[in-house]
Enzyme design. Sequence first.
Site, PDB file in Angstrom:
ATOM      1  N   ALA A 165       7.549   1.795   2.835  1.00  0.00           N
ATOM      2  CA  ALA A 165       7.867   1.954   4.256  1.00  0.00           C
ATOM      3  C   ALA A 165       7.921   3.443   4.582  1.00  0.00           C
ATOM      4  O   ALA A 165       8.170   4.270   3.712  1.00  0.00           O
ATOM      5  CB  ALA A 165       9.206   1.306   4.583  1.00  0.00           C
ATOM      6  N   THR A 168       0.844  -1.203   0.000  1.00  0.00           N
ATOM      7  CA  THR A 168       0.000   0.000   0.000  1.00  0.00           C
ATOM      8  C   THR A 168       0.879   1.252   0.000  1.00  0.00           C
ATOM      9  O   THR A 168       1.985   1.220   0.526  1.00  0.00           O
ATOM     10  CB  THR A 168      -0.885  -0.025   1.264  1.00  0.00           C
ATOM     11  N   GLY A 169       0.359   2.336  -0.575  1.00  0.00           N
ATOM     12  CA  GLY A 169       1.065   3.612  -0.482  1.00  0.00           C
ATOM     13  C   GLY A 169       1.489   4.141  -1.834  1.00  0.00           C
ATOM     14  O   GLY A 169       1.348   3.471  -2.870  1.00  0.00           O
ATOM     15  N   THR A 228       4.480   4.804  -3.094  1.00  0.00           N
ATOM     16  CA  THR A 228       5.638   4.191  -3.760  1.00  0.00           C
ATOM     17  C   THR A 228       5.237   2.848  -4.365  1.00  0.00           C
ATOM     18  O   THR A 228       5.528   2.560  -5.533  1.00  0.00           O
ATOM     19  CB  THR A 228       6.803   4.007  -2.760  1.00  0.00           C
ATOM     20  N   GLU A 251      -0.796  -5.491   5.772  1.00  0.00           N
ATOM     21  CA  GLU A 251       0.514  -5.557   5.110  1.00  0.00           C
ATOM     22  C   GLU A 251       1.422  -6.556   5.814  1.00  0.00           C
ATOM     23  O   GLU A 251       2.127  -7.336   5.158  1.00  0.00           O
ATOM     24  CB  GLU A 251       1.186  -4.175   5.122  1.00  0.00           C
TER      25      GLU A 251
HETATM   26  O1  LIG Z   1       0.074   1.950   5.681  1.00  0.00           O
HETATM   27  C1  LIG Z   1       0.753   2.235   4.720  1.00  0.00           C
HETATM   28  C2  LIG Z   1       2.007   1.635   4.361  1.00  0.00           C
HETATM   29  O2  LIG Z   1       2.730   1.026   5.372  1.00  0.00           O
HETATM   30  C3  LIG Z   1       2.876   2.343   3.338  1.00  0.00           C
HETATM   31  O3  LIG Z   1       3.548   1.340   2.653  1.00  0.00           O
HETATM   32  C4  LIG Z   1       3.862   3.336   3.933  1.00  0.00           C
HETATM   33  O4  LIG Z   1       3.158   4.293   4.707  1.00  0.00           O
HETATM   34  C5  LIG Z   1       4.677   4.040   2.852  1.00  0.00           C
HETATM   35  O5  LIG Z   1       3.830   4.775   2.019  1.00  0.00           O
HETATM   36  P1  LIG Z   1       4.390   5.753   0.902  1.00  0.00           P
HETATM   37  O6  LIG Z   1       5.078   4.919  -0.112  1.00  0.00           O
HETATM   38  O7  LIG Z   1       3.169   6.457   0.370  1.00  0.00           O
HETATM   39  O8  LIG Z   1       5.315   6.713   1.590  1.00  0.00           O
END
Ligand SMILES: O=C[C@H](O)[C@H](O)[C@H](O)COP(=O)(O)O
Length: 226
Positions: A87, A31-32, A34, A106
């Site tokens: 992350a 999720t997220g 990236t 996750e």
């Molecule tokens: O709950 C969300 C996840 O752990 C995401 O993988 C983490 O917050 C990183 O998200 P982003 O890639 O948007 O920074």
Amino acid sequence: MKQGGSDAAKRAAGESAAEAVEDGMVVGLGTGSTTAHAIRAIGRRVDAGLDIVGVPTSFQSRELAREVGIPLTELDDASVDLAIDGADEVAGADLIKGGGAAHAREKIVDASADRFLVVADPTKTAETLSHPVPVEVLPAARTTVAASVRQTGGEPTLRQAERKDGPVVTDNGNLVLDCDFGDIDDPAALGQTLASLPGVVEHGLFVGLADEVHVGSEDGVTVREL
Ligand SMILES: O=C[C@H](O)[C@H](O)[C@H](O)COP(=O)(O)O
């Protein structure tokens, strides 16, 4: 809570990890922002004939995977060969996750995978973890867990929604306490302490789980095997 790496760096990391996906794999879809780049890249490969199935880790990753045409399954029906996930902070093989409140599902998917690839931009890397740790709690436990976190030396903050009045509610119907412990010298011990608190569903410390970290930048990608 979200940190601000560039979209180009996130894209480089996501697309690099997506190249590790091979025909016939069951792929955990994190999720997220990236991981979204990885999911889109996998979708393009599926469009070109790659034969895989994905296991989503959240409402967000399920919807994106459906949009880009990745066939989906659940952990009840398949075991994960490779998981790709983002992350909020990375120190060696230890991570803090849950900036999108998805860390409970996750962790189930990432921990079950034969190989777990982390995708990040350079703003996420650190020598020592110090990002606030997201702790998903049953709504009835938010006050007691917050008190226990304070006794452990942490400062909990109930995560508030940005475009709704009131708290963030997770995909599982729970609340999130972002718990600031400063520098975390022993992530495994802190993780055990948090996991032992009644009403804690899952915390965002992923200790020793990562097998590879793909750190993207505008100039390319560094892959660290762990
Ligand atoms: O709950 C969300 C996840 O752990 C995401 O993988 C983490 O917050 C990183 O998200 P982003 O890639 O948007 O920074």
